[in-house]
Design a protein around this motif. Structure first.
Motif, short mmCIF file in Angstrom:
data_model
loop_
_atom_site.label_atom_id
_atom_site.label_comp_id
_atom_site.label_asym_id
_atom_site.label_seq_id
_atom_site.Cartn_x
_atom_site.Cartn_y
_atom_site.Cartn_z
N TYR A 167 0.86 -1.19 0.00
CA TYR A 167 0.00 0.00 0.00
C TYR A 167 0.89 1.23 0.00
N THR A 168 0.69 2.09 -1.00
CA THR A 168 1.36 3.39 -1.01
C THR A 168 0.29 4.46 -0.80
N PRO A 169 0.56 5.43 0.04
CA PRO A 169 -0.49 6.39 0.45
C PRO A 169 -0.84 7.37 -0.67
N PRO A 170 -1.96 8.08 -0.52
CA PRO A 170 -2.36 9.08 -1.52
C PRO A 170 -1.23 10.07 -1.76
N GLY A 171 -1.01 10.39 -3.03
CA GLY A 171 0.02 11.36 -3.38
C GLY A 171 1.40 10.77 -3.60
N TYR A 172 1.56 9.47 -3.36
CA TYR A 172 2.87 8.84 -3.51
C TYR A 172 3.41 9.02 -4.93
N ASP A 173 2.58 8.79 -5.93
CA ASP A 173 3.04 8.86 -7.32
C ASP A 173 3.35 10.29 -7.76
N GLN A 174 2.69 11.25 -7.14
CA GLN A 174 2.90 12.65 -7.53
C GLN A 174 4.11 13.26 -6.81
N ALA A 175 4.33 12.90 -5.58
CA ALA A 175 5.43 13.49 -4.78
C ALA A 175 6.70 12.68 -5.00
N GLN A 176 7.32 12.90 -6.14
CA GLN A 176 8.43 12.06 -6.56
C GLN A 176 9.66 12.15 -5.67
N ARG A 177 9.78 13.19 -4.88
CA ARG A 177 10.96 13.33 -4.02
C ARG A 177 10.67 12.92 -2.57
N ALA A 178 9.41 12.69 -2.27
CA ALA A 178 9.05 12.34 -0.89
C ALA A 178 9.41 10.90 -0.59
N ARG A 179 9.85 10.66 0.65
CA ARG A 179 10.13 9.31 1.14
C ARG A 179 9.24 9.02 2.33
N TYR A 180 8.94 7.73 2.54
CA TYR A 180 7.91 7.36 3.50
C TYR A 180 8.39 6.27 4.47
N PRO A 181 7.87 6.31 5.70
CA PRO A 181 8.10 5.20 6.63
C PRO A 181 7.37 3.96 6.14
N VAL A 182 7.69 2.81 6.73
CA VAL A 182 7.09 1.55 6.29
C VAL A 182 6.62 0.73 7.49
N LEU A 183 5.39 0.20 7.38
CA LEU A 183 4.86 -0.76 8.33
C LEU A 183 4.79 -2.12 7.65
N TYR A 184 5.45 -3.13 8.22
CA TYR A 184 5.34 -4.51 7.76
C TYR A 184 4.23 -5.16 8.58
N LEU A 185 3.13 -5.49 7.91
CA LEU A 185 1.89 -5.89 8.58
C LEU A 185 1.54 -7.32 8.21
N GLN A 186 1.51 -8.21 9.21
CA GLN A 186 1.34 -9.64 8.96
C GLN A 186 -0.08 -10.13 9.26
N HIS A 187 -0.50 -11.12 8.50
CA HIS A 187 -1.82 -11.75 8.61
C HIS A 187 -1.81 -12.81 9.71
N GLY A 188 -2.94 -13.48 9.87
CA GLY A 188 -3.09 -14.51 10.89
C GLY A 188 -2.97 -15.91 10.32
N TRP A 189 -3.03 -16.88 11.24
CA TRP A 189 -2.94 -18.29 10.87
C TRP A 189 -4.04 -18.67 9.87
N GLY A 190 -3.65 -19.39 8.82
CA GLY A 190 -4.60 -19.84 7.82
C GLY A 190 -4.98 -18.80 6.80
N GLU A 191 -4.48 -17.57 6.96
CA GLU A 191 -4.74 -16.50 6.00
C GLU A 191 -3.49 -16.28 5.14
N ASP A 192 -3.55 -15.31 4.25
CA ASP A 192 -2.38 -15.01 3.43
C ASP A 192 -2.25 -13.50 3.24
N GLU A 193 -1.39 -13.11 2.32
CA GLU A 193 -1.05 -11.70 2.15
C GLU A 193 -2.20 -10.86 1.59
N THR A 194 -3.31 -11.50 1.20
CA THR A 194 -4.48 -10.74 0.73
C THR A 194 -5.37 -10.27 1.88
N ALA A 195 -5.16 -10.82 3.09
CA ALA A 195 -6.12 -10.64 4.17
C ALA A 195 -6.28 -9.19 4.61
N TRP A 196 -5.16 -8.49 4.83
CA TRP A 196 -5.26 -7.15 5.40
C TRP A 196 -5.94 -6.15 4.46
#
Length: 391
Positions: A167-196
């Motif tokens: 997920y890239t936040p609103p304005g990411y593609d337009q603000a070409q010089r801006a850099r962003y923090p990152v959250l690595y967000l994990q799903h639960g047992w029996g789920e996958d990377e589509t869950a969140w």
């Protein structure tokens, strides 16, 4: 006589009152199609009280049942009509929010063709949404939207190309010089990377928070948290899951890929890890051992962090800017052995309070009237996100 009559009247009133209390509830007939139905499909339906009505067409079936929740707990037996349809209503209202379910037709397990499918219980399950009174925070609104894209990254340790959603936040593609923090967000047992993004609406939660000026814009990375074929029914189950291979994938392969391919603030102070249920368990195993990588830690129905954990982790007090722990209220009601999935054995309120007393920035949140389910985790992300990457 008057006294005897009065006593008799009181007794009859008490009996009538007791009968009224045990009488079957009146179900309001204002059922509407669930918001996650397939386009144009009228069933399943939800009413204003939270009851769910199912209807499926199976003219040759002998028995049809609906099983709700992860693992198919509970059940609603459907009744056959002359036209070959099977209909039934849950015995009681469901908690607000998202629920998995599937059909059992003559002993076989099937998804409901009336609704969309969501990956849970290590398979694609049907899903239903019971409208929540506070659903506005994850509603699709007329605000600037971020983007969720699939990426494939090389994993030398597993010899595969692995998938993540970013997920890239609103304005990411337009603000070409801006850099962003990152959250690595994990799903639960029996789920996958589509869950969140599918069940959790993480992107909409962030869009709305950012539009309201309540959260710092940041990137969210969601990847599959398993590196082996351990399943709930396999010997040892989750206890046999070895975290080291996934830790290698996340820390040594995915983070460098994301920092190379996205405009990130690639330092410890601008990186967080959090997860729900098993994802919280993974977070607790990985993040404290990699404090050169993560400054924020979030466990959502995924355990707690104790003072002993902090004291046993060199640098925790100095390097971790936030320890966020949350549960659904029903999980805490069943705290201890024999409780519902996710129920902590220790009192997490006391653990969080002890962290605060020890000078740790500890935040504890309880989602009201929810259990080990996605409304708990949607609310938890909504509470946690504004606390991340604050100056």
């Amino acid at each position: 006589m008057k006294r005897a009559a009065a006593v008799l009247f009181a007794a009859m009133a008490a009996i009538g009152s007791a009968s009224a209390q045990t009488a079957a509830p009146v179900i309001v007939e204002d059922f509407k199609p669930s918001s996650v139905n397939q386009p144009g499909q009228p069933y399943p339906q939800v009413n204003s009280q939270g009851y769910v009505r199912f209807r499926v067409t199976a003219p040759d079936a002998q028995a049809v049942k609906v099983s709700l929740g992860l693992g198919g707990r509970g059940g609603t037996v459907l009744t056959r009509a002359a036209d070959g349809t099977w209909t039934g209503t849950t015995e009681g209202p469901l908690d607000e929010g998202f629920h998995y379910y599937h059909l059992t037709v003559d002993g076989g397990t099937f998804n409901d063709p009336g609704t969309l499918n969501f990956y849970g219980s290590t398979r694609w399950e049907s899903g239903i949404e019971v409208p929540a009174h506070d659903a506005d925070f994850y509603a699709l609104k007329d605000v600037p939207h971020g983007r969720v894209e699939q990426v494939l990254f090389p994993s030398a340790s597993t010899g595969t190309q692995r998938r993540a959603f970013v997920y890239t936040p609103p304005g990411y593609d337009q603000a070409q010089r801006a850099r962003y923090p990152v959250l690595y967000l994990q799903h639960g047992w029996g789920e996958d990377e589509t869950a969140w993004s599918n069940q959790g609406h993480a992107n909409l939660i962030m869009d709305n928070l950012i539009a309201a000026g309540k959260a710092t814009p940041f990137i969210i990375v969601m990847t599959y948290g398993m590196t082996n074929d351990v399943r709930p029914g396999s010997p040892g189950g989750l206890a046999s899951f070895d975290i080291k291979p996934f830790q290698t994938v996340l820390v040594n392969e995915l983070i460098p890929y994301v920092d190379t391919h996205f405009r990130t603030k690639a330092d410890q102070g601008h990186r967080a890890m959090a997860g729900l249920s098993m994802g919280g368990f993974e977070t607790k195993l990985i993040a404290p051992k990699n404090l050169d990588k993560f400054a924020y830690i979030g466990l959502l129905s995924g355990g707690t962090v104790s003072v002993d954990d902090v004291n046993g982790t060199p640098g925790y007090k100095e390097k971790v800017k936030l320890t966020f722990v949350s549960f659904g209220s029903r999980e805490l009601e069943g705290r201890g052995m024999g409780g519902p999935p996710g129920a902590p054995r220790a009192d997490p309120r006391a653990t969080a309070a002890a962290l605060k007393a020890a000078g740790i920035n500890s935040v504890f949140y309880v989602s009201p009237n929810t259990g080990h389910e996605f409304l708990s985790w949607r609310r938890s992300l909504h509470e946690m996100a504004p606390l991340l990457f604050r100056n």
